[in-house]
Design a protein around this motif. Sequence first.
Motif, PDB file in Angstrom:
ATOM      1  N   ILE A 153       0.650  -1.095   0.040  1.00  0.00           N
ATOM      2  CA  ILE A 153      -0.031  -0.056   0.189  1.00  0.00           C
ATOM      3  C   ILE A 153       1.041   1.427   0.349  1.00  0.00           C
ATOM      4  O   ILE A 153       0.350   2.029  -0.518  1.00  0.00           O
ATOM      5  N   VAL A 154       1.789   1.191   0.511  1.00  0.00           N
ATOM      6  CA  VAL A 154       3.038   2.538   1.402  1.00  0.00           C
ATOM      7  C   VAL A 154       3.173   2.559  -1.088  1.00  0.00           C
ATOM      8  O   VAL A 154       3.164   3.609  -0.909  1.00  0.00           O
ATOM      9  N   ASN A 157       1.117   3.664  -3.109  1.00  0.00           N
ATOM     10  CA  ASN A 157       0.502   5.303  -3.699  1.00  0.00           C
ATOM     11  C   ASN A 157       1.579   6.239  -3.504  1.00  0.00           C
ATOM     12  O   ASN A 157       1.953   7.232  -3.698  1.00  0.00           O
ATOM     13  N   ALA A 158       3.191   6.208  -3.155  1.00  0.00           N
ATOM     14  CA  ALA A 158       4.404   6.480  -2.904  1.00  0.00           C
ATOM     15  C   ALA A 158       4.641   6.605  -4.300  1.00  0.00           C
ATOM     16  O   ALA A 158       4.860   7.714  -5.528  1.00  0.00           O
ATOM     17  N   TRP A 161       2.201   9.136  -6.978  1.00  0.00           N
ATOM     18  CA  TRP A 161       1.868  10.131  -6.463  1.00  0.00           C
ATOM     19  C   TRP A 161       1.707  11.280  -7.633  1.00  0.00           C
ATOM     20  O   TRP A 161       1.384  11.944  -7.434  1.00  0.00           O
ATOM     21  N   ARG A 166      -2.014  11.942  -5.129  1.00  0.00           N
ATOM     22  CA  ARG A 166      -3.100  11.904  -3.691  1.00  0.00           C
ATOM     23  C   ARG A 166      -2.940  10.408  -3.152  1.00  0.00           C
ATOM     24  O   ARG A 166      -1.978   9.209  -4.423  1.00  0.00           O
ATOM     25  N   ILE A 167      -3.397  10.141  -2.559  1.00  0.00           N
ATOM     26  CA  ILE A 167      -3.746   8.605  -2.148  1.00  0.00           C
ATOM     27  C   ILE A 167      -4.809   8.334  -2.341  1.00  0.00           C
ATOM     28  O   ILE A 167      -6.124   8.709  -1.890  1.00  0.00           O
ATOM     29  N   TRP A 168      -4.739   6.924  -2.958  1.00  0.00           N
ATOM     30  CA  TRP A 168      -5.916   6.695  -3.767  1.00  0.00           C
ATOM     31  C   TRP A 168      -6.134   5.009  -3.293  1.00  0.00           C
ATOM     32  O   TRP A 168      -6.976   4.225  -3.773  1.00  0.00           O
TER      33      TRP A 168
END
Length: 267
Positions: A153-154, A157-158, A161, A166-168
């Motif tokens: 997940i990290v 998102n990173a 970006w 944004r964090i989706w």
Amino acid sequence: AIARKDLLEVRQNKAAWGPAIALPLIFALVMPVLFIVLPQVMPAEDIAREMGDMDTLLNNLPPAMKMIFDGKSLEQMFVIYMAGFMFAPMLLILPLMFSSVVGSDSFVGERERKTLEALLYSPANDLELFLGKVLAAVLPAIALSWLTHALYIVVVNAASWPLFGRIWFPLPAWWPMMFWLTPALAVLGISATVLISSRVRTFMEAYQMSGSLVIFVLALVLGQVSGLLVLGVGTVLLVGLLVWGVDAALIYVAVSNFKRSSLVAKL
């Protein structure tokens, strides 16, 4: 005490913890970065062609899931499709693999280390012995799987970006996949593996036999790729319920047939 002893011993088995480190790093680091970087360097026409191949899946999505793709660019749709949908079932291999590795080392590992006889003559009864072995595998399997999911997940998102701003991620179906289906698969793997491990003579033999459980996860992957199966929230909950039912039946059979007398005879 039995579970604690097994956890200490499996740490010294390179055949056990080697895959438990390598595969999560590939799944959680290499693959998501590849999926996200690829559309940013691919020609637009290649992305459009790939998106055309995804029409079957997108048309079969429930309306709530189709909304995830609404208003997105080609690059964003490609990342959501690959990192959020296509690769999702592959992470379900991890709880099966982790629990199978530790479970395969349970009884055959004791036999290879010449410690099985002392264990079988311990004061623990058959049920305590079986549950100790199961507990030693299922807890680290679930913990390592959740840790890999969190890292995935990290990383997603990173890495994405610059595309999304944004964090989706994660998508809604990932929550039941992590907290409902993953533990069910870990219990499935260990229940079958401990039973197999008590009947074979080498660690590799037990590990290879338990590896056949991965076929179940591959079926989910093929179903997702072909568009025949969409792992939405409802589907994941239903699949998890079926797996928990199989777990209950398998544990009942395993406990009913688990006899230390048969293990003593094989010493």
